[in-house]
Design a protein around this motif. Sequence first.
Motif, short mmCIF file in Angstrom:
data_model
loop_
_atom_site.label_atom_id
_atom_site.label_comp_id
_atom_site.label_asym_id
_atom_site.label_seq_id
_atom_site.Cartn_x
_atom_site.Cartn_y
_atom_site.Cartn_z
N SER A 102 0.86 -1.38 -0.04
CA SER A 102 -0.07 0.11 0.11
C SER A 102 0.95 1.29 -0.02
O SER A 102 0.60 2.18 -0.71
CB SER A 102 -0.91 0.00 1.22
OG SER A 102 -0.39 -0.06 2.51
N MET A 103 2.00 1.06 0.52
CA MET A 103 2.77 2.33 0.62
C MET A 103 3.76 2.69 -0.71
O MET A 103 3.99 3.86 -0.78
CB MET A 103 4.02 2.43 1.70
CG MET A 103 5.06 1.57 1.61
SD MET A 103 6.46 1.80 2.78
CE MET A 103 7.61 0.69 2.06
N ASN A 104 3.62 1.58 -1.62
CA ASN A 104 4.61 1.55 -3.00
C ASN A 104 4.16 2.77 -3.76
O ASN A 104 5.13 3.71 -3.84
CB ASN A 104 4.24 0.34 -3.64
CG ASN A 104 5.46 0.18 -4.83
OD1 ASN A 104 5.07 1.11 -5.70
ND2 ASN A 104 6.44 -0.56 -4.84
N PRO A 105 2.81 2.98 -4.02
CA PRO A 105 2.78 4.39 -5.03
C PRO A 105 3.06 5.71 -4.21
O PRO A 105 3.62 6.73 -4.99
CB PRO A 105 1.29 4.03 -5.44
CG PRO A 105 0.75 2.93 -5.02
CD PRO A 105 1.88 2.48 -4.04
N PHE A 106 2.78 5.75 -3.01
CA PHE A 106 3.16 6.93 -2.05
C PHE A 106 4.42 7.09 -2.05
O PHE A 106 5.06 8.40 -1.89
CB PHE A 106 2.31 6.86 -0.88
CG PHE A 106 0.97 6.68 -0.96
CD1 PHE A 106 0.25 7.79 -1.07
CD2 PHE A 106 0.25 5.49 -0.78
CE1 PHE A 106 -1.12 7.92 -1.15
CE2 PHE A 106 -1.26 5.44 -0.78
CZ PHE A 106 -1.93 6.79 -1.04
N LYS A 107 5.23 6.10 -1.65
CA LYS A 107 6.72 6.58 -1.60
C LYS A 107 7.29 6.66 -2.78
O LYS A 107 8.45 7.53 -2.97
CB LYS A 107 7.64 5.48 -0.81
CG LYS A 107 7.36 3.88 -1.31
CD LYS A 107 8.66 3.57 -2.01
CE LYS A 107 8.55 2.06 -2.41
NZ LYS A 107 9.90 1.79 -3.25
N THR A 108 7.01 5.99 -3.73
CA THR A 108 7.54 6.34 -5.31
C THR A 108 7.06 7.47 -5.45
O THR A 108 8.00 8.29 -6.35
CB THR A 108 7.05 5.14 -6.28
OG1 THR A 108 7.63 3.77 -5.73
CG2 THR A 108 7.67 5.44 -7.24
N GLY A 109 5.77 8.01 -5.57
CA GLY A 109 5.41 9.34 -5.94
C GLY A 109 6.06 10.43 -5.21
O GLY A 109 6.54 11.37 -5.71
N ALA A 110 6.59 9.97 -3.97
CA ALA A 110 7.23 11.21 -3.16
C ALA A 110 8.71 11.30 -3.57
O ALA A 110 9.06 12.25 -3.82
CB ALA A 110 7.28 10.77 -1.54
N ALA A 111 9.07 10.12 -4.00
CA ALA A 111 10.57 10.44 -4.71
C ALA A 111 10.52 11.36 -5.97
O ALA A 111 11.36 12.27 -6.15
CB ALA A 111 11.21 9.05 -5.17
N GLY A 112 9.41 11.00 -6.76
CA GLY A 112 9.17 11.97 -7.85
C GLY A 112 9.00 13.18 -7.62
O GLY A 112 9.42 14.16 -8.10
N ALA A 113 8.25 13.50 -6.42
CA ALA A 113 8.03 14.97 -6.27
C ALA A 113 9.21 15.61 -5.42
O ALA A 113 9.15 16.67 -5.94
CB ALA A 113 6.81 15.02 -4.99
N VAL A 114 10.00 15.12 -4.87
CA VAL A 114 11.25 15.42 -4.36
C VAL A 114 11.87 16.02 -5.70
O VAL A 114 12.70 17.22 -5.41
CB VAL A 114 12.24 14.44 -3.54
CG1 VAL A 114 13.44 15.13 -3.22
CG2 VAL A 114 11.17 14.27 -2.31
#
Length: 332
Positions: A102-114
């Motif tokens: 469940s965290m996968n899209p959020f942590k990957t999205g966060a890397a993109g946002a950084v």
Amino acid sequence: MTSTRFLTSDDVADLATPGDYVDAVRDGYRQRGEGAPAEPRTKHLNADPPGMLTGYSAVLPETGAMGGYMYAAGFGAEDAWFVTPLFDAESGEPLAVLDGASMNPFKTGAAGAVGVDALARADANHVALIGSGAQARGQLRATVTVRDVETVDVYSPTKEHRESFAAEMNESLDASVAAVASSSAAVEEADVVITATTASEPVFDGDLLADGAHVTAMGQYDPEKRELDATTIERATYVPDLRERATQDAGSFIHAVEEGVVTEDHVHAELGEVVAGEAPGRESPDEVTVFDSGGTGIETVAAAHMLYERAAERDLGTEIDFAPASEALTGR
């Protein structure tokens, strides 16, 4: 025995907002830029039954945690399982084991946002999104936390998918989200272009990028696949998540080198070096930038530790016991 917290996907599903993930992951990349250890993924393929076993790791000393990701995909089930072990960076003791799905899209999205925050223009407000799956959702939800996004044009090959994605995002975001009929229509006037696909060939023409555009490519972790063409790589200030990964499995970069339009020296800096101020990010309004995000243990450990701490505060999860080697390695 050491008590370790096992957290299911449901346990961690609602513990953090996209902005919380971005803050944790940004700090993780800062630590990497200041010298924290991290290794690119290793990938083992199996032919019969077809499947893949993948893992990567990182140590975040200031966070006080280390660990990574291991996941299996395929093997006849046509599905995937994500396991995240988390250890104390000082004692080495296991803190938690997370079902990382469940965290996968959020942590990957966060890397993109950084990457967007570090490299896109401060006034960027028009986003092009190529892709409409779970990873595209994660990327967009995180990106709107770092820029005042007004307009989003989304394209994916299936008309129903892009239209349903646009309708869903219009209800949950302040930005105006529209489905468009081609990647060209999405990209031409965009300040930020995000690719979240499984494509084997480039998903847009790099000549169409506006001067000053930023590109985050997150489907780049196979030397034989590429979301970006050589023109995009050639035009851009190129920043990968890990420098070593650029020549290992960053398909777009590898193809650009093979085509002779750039050399390995075209790597400007790692994302962490930019975040930590060890290397410059964007240096002009007309500069084209690329963040090549193939996935690392940096965002995984940063996000997992944040979720672990919040779960512990709420007493979520199940306690399991691990025996230290001094007790378990009896030789009997």
